[in-house]
Design a protein around this motif. Structure first.
Motif, PDB file in Angstrom:
ATOM      1  N   ASP B 369      -6.488  -6.671  -9.241  1.00  0.00           N
ATOM      2  CA  ASP B 369      -7.897  -6.370  -9.052  1.00  0.00           C
ATOM      3  C   ASP B 369      -8.116  -5.419  -7.887  1.00  0.00           C
ATOM      4  O   ASP B 369      -9.204  -5.374  -7.305  1.00  0.00           O
ATOM      5  CB  ASP B 369      -8.697  -7.667  -8.792  1.00  0.00           C
ATOM      6  CG  ASP B 369      -8.555  -8.616  -9.975  1.00  0.00           C
ATOM      7  OD1 ASP B 369      -8.310  -8.113 -11.083  1.00  0.00           O
ATOM      8  OD2 ASP B 369      -8.676  -9.831  -9.778  1.00  0.00           O
ATOM      9  N   ALA B 371      -9.219  -2.854  -5.468  1.00  0.00           N
ATOM     10  CA  ALA B 371     -10.467  -2.091  -5.491  1.00  0.00           C
ATOM     11  C   ALA B 371     -10.182  -0.619  -5.217  1.00  0.00           C
ATOM     12  O   ALA B 371      -9.108  -0.251  -4.744  1.00  0.00           O
ATOM     13  CB  ALA B 371     -11.430  -2.648  -4.449  1.00  0.00           C
ATOM     14  N   TYR B 374     -11.539   0.057   0.283  1.00  0.00           N
ATOM     15  CA  TYR B 374     -11.833  -1.053   1.201  1.00  0.00           C
ATOM     16  C   TYR B 374     -12.315  -0.413   2.505  1.00  0.00           C
ATOM     17  O   TYR B 374     -11.531  -0.249   3.447  1.00  0.00           O
ATOM     18  CB  TYR B 374     -10.589  -1.910   1.450  1.00  0.00           C
ATOM     19  CG  TYR B 374     -10.065  -2.615   0.214  1.00  0.00           C
ATOM     20  CD1 TYR B 374     -10.712  -3.755  -0.279  1.00  0.00           C
ATOM     21  CD2 TYR B 374      -8.924  -2.167  -0.428  1.00  0.00           C
ATOM     22  CE1 TYR B 374     -10.223  -4.405  -1.421  1.00  0.00           C
ATOM     23  CE2 TYR B 374      -8.427  -2.813  -1.553  1.00  0.00           C
ATOM     24  CZ  TYR B 374      -9.083  -3.929  -2.045  1.00  0.00           C
ATOM     25  OH  TYR B 374      -8.611  -4.575  -3.150  1.00  0.00           O
TER      26      TYR B 374
END
Lengths: 156, 416
Positions: B369, B371, B374
């Motif tokens: 997952d 991203a 960040y």
């Protein structure tokens, strides 16, 4: 002018029925309680002289099993009539099939006969399983079959 | 992704696939029983002699069927509809009444349509598709778990249900692939997706129409040994324009009942030969021992469905929830976890709590997952572990290059 239209309309109204197909011709077949896979059926019309006229309905879609309905298949394959729109599913023992079919009004009370041939995998191939004379008086009359067809009726 | 491809169809279609497998393994007994009960012909008879013998013993013979098992059955006019008799293939004598086993008739219909007509056939076809997906994805998962094709026969590690799942699958996989692929093909054929498999010769337009000759004298039937016969349909009694319909291993044609000439013989198409081979592989009819092996493989399916569901449920139940998980955009510390059996999540959880206690804004998430950004992160921790035969987690290795590049994007700005 108005008179002419009325005459035309009247002529159309009176003239049409000779060309039209019977409205709401319902074919109903009740299968006998046999034990085995679903049956293939061919429902067709014979002319007054006993020769093949046309196919009314075929239950069972695969040509390699349709050929087991031999007397129908033999006549139909040389007549070149297409059966695309008048083919449905095969029917199991004890089941009832009801379909709307096209039978021209002009064939009723004209000496035509309705025949049903049946065939079951690992079973019998029955010619003229059920036969019905195509008369107005026979509309709705239930006739018994001698093989896999339990009962046959047609309502015009 | 691969795991989901395995678990989703397993959960959705597990019951129906197991049902098809059980009914299929019952059906696999039929050719085995036939093999041990059918008397095989010791003397090679030709079809003319056989048909002649049968028609002297029985009245109103409709057709003679020669099954793949070697059994010869004759259908005749039994007075009240069609009757069937078992025929001695060596002499043409009647051995006794024949009726298809009601159990196998029932299971055949249950297996191919669940007594639900075309809808049932669709369900049956879809379960074949589900089994194909399950078998292929399962095989790939197994290869990953064991660390490559070269380790495919290495003993699996894990819990009892995991080992049972893996070991049974490894035994059954080839059988299940054969069953599902051939079954899928047959299903596509019955829905007409694969074009008509049968070459149907046109009925002969002209026949001799003369007095029918004795069956034993018909040349075209004399030329066919019983071994090649599939089916012989007799002409309707009294109809001189009708013909014998002859189906052999190589094709289909008609035989004139007066002259004995073979008419309109159509050899089997390539499509039909393929179909017949696949049909034999799927049913075991004509290859009884192979069918029996498929039946045994199919028996593994209910156990695979059960253990598979149990493994999935355990994994779900043991999923670790991380308390005080900060949003990815606000976290100053990001922990990415790659875990196959959830154990690494346990370490992540402890680490996460410890960092939270130190007043950090911590975001913990699965490595998959990851991203895009960040923005507040100052530290990025990646927790991974070995798996299966001591290799890294398959997904991480597979996507290793991609994730390595992706992680680099975050790691660089963190350096002073």
């Amino acid at each position: 002018m108005k008179k002419l239209i009325t005459v035309l309309m009247l002529a159309t109204a009176l003239g049409t029925p000779t060309l039209a197909f019977a409205k709401d011709t319902k074919l109903s077949i009740q299968m006998s309680n046999y034990w085995g896979p679903p049956a293939y059926l061919a429902v067709y019309l014979n002319k007054p002289d006993g020769t093949f006229d046309s196919t009314v309905w075929v239950a069972g879609g695969q040509s390699r099993y349709q050929r087991d309905l031999r007397s129908w298949f033999r006549a139909a394959s040389s007549s070149n009539q297409r059966i695309d729109g008048i083919t449905g599913a095969s029917i199991g023992g004890g089941r009832t099939m009801q379909v709307d079919v096209n039978i021209a009004d002009s064939l009723i009370d004209a000496g035509y006969t309705l025949h049903v041939d049946s065939a079951v995998q690992d079973g019998g191939l029955v010619r003229d399983d059920a036969v019905l004379k195509l008369t107005q008086a026979n509309s709705g009359t239930v006739v018994a079959g001698r093989g896999y067809v339990g009962a046959l009726s047609v309502s015009f | 992704m691969l795991r989901r491809l395995h678990s989703a169809p397993g959960l959705v279609a597990g019951l129906i696939v197991a049902f098809m497998a059980i009914t299929g393994s019952v059906l696999s007994l039929q050719p085995v029983m036939d093999h041990f009960s059918v008397r095989s012909a010791t003397v090679a008879m030709n079809v003319a002699a056989l048909a002649n013998a049968v028609s002297t013993h029985l009245t109103g013979v409709e057709r003679i069927v020669h099954a793949a098992s070697g059994a010869v059955t004759a259908y005749y006019d039994g007075g009240k509809g069609v009757a069937a008799a078992l025929i001695d293939p060596a002499t043409g004598a009647v051995l006794g009444d024949y009726s298809p086993s009601p159990i196998f008739v029932f299971f055949t219909e249950l297996h191919r349509s669940l007594f639900l007509g075309m809808n049932g056939r669709f369900a049956s076809g879809m379960s074949a598709l589900a089994l194909i997906v399950l078998a292929v994805s399962g095989m790939l998962l197994l290869v990953r778990r064991l660390g490559g094709w070269q380790n495919i026969f290495v003993t699996a590690k894990g819990t009892t249900s995991q080992r049972l799942h893996v070991e049974l699958a490894r035994i059954a996989i080839i059988g299940l692939l054969v069953s599902s692929l051939t079954g899928g093909y047959m299903s596509l054929t019955s829905f007409g997706v694969i074009a008509s498999t049968s070459s149907v010769g046109q009925f002969p337009v002209s026949v001799d129409g003369g007095t029918p000759a004795p069956i034993s004298s018909l040349n075209a039937l004399q030329a066919v040994p019983l071994a090649d016969l599939r089916e012989l349909v007799f002409p309707y009694a009294g109809d001189r324009t009708d013909v014998f319909t002859l189906t052999t291993a190589s094709g289909q044609g008609y035989v004139d009942q007066a002259t004995g000439a073979l008419l309109n013989f159509t050899p089997n198409s390539v499509g039909q030969s393929i179909y017949e081979t696949l049909y034999m592989l799927h049913t075991g009819q004509g290859l009884w021992w192979f069918g029996a092996l498929l039946g045994l493989a199919a028996l593994c399916v209910p156990v695979l469905a059960g253990t598979g569901t149990f493994i999935w449920w355990l994994r779900r139940r043991n999923q670790i929830k991380v308390a005080n998980n900060a949003g990815a955009r606000h976290a100053d510390t990001v922990i990415l976890v790659g875990s196959e059996g959830n154990s690494t999540w346990g370490f992540a959880q402890v680490l996460h709590q410890a960092l939270v206690d130190q007043a950090h804004q911590v975001h913990t998430g699965a490595m998959n997952d990851l991203a895009v950004d960040y923005p507040a992160a100052r530290h990025l921790l990646v927790l991974a572990a070995t798996y299966g035969g001591g290799y890294g987690r398959p997904e991480d290795r597979d996507h290793g290059a991609r994730q390595h590049d992706a992680l680099n994007q975050y790691v660089k700005p963190l350096r002073p």
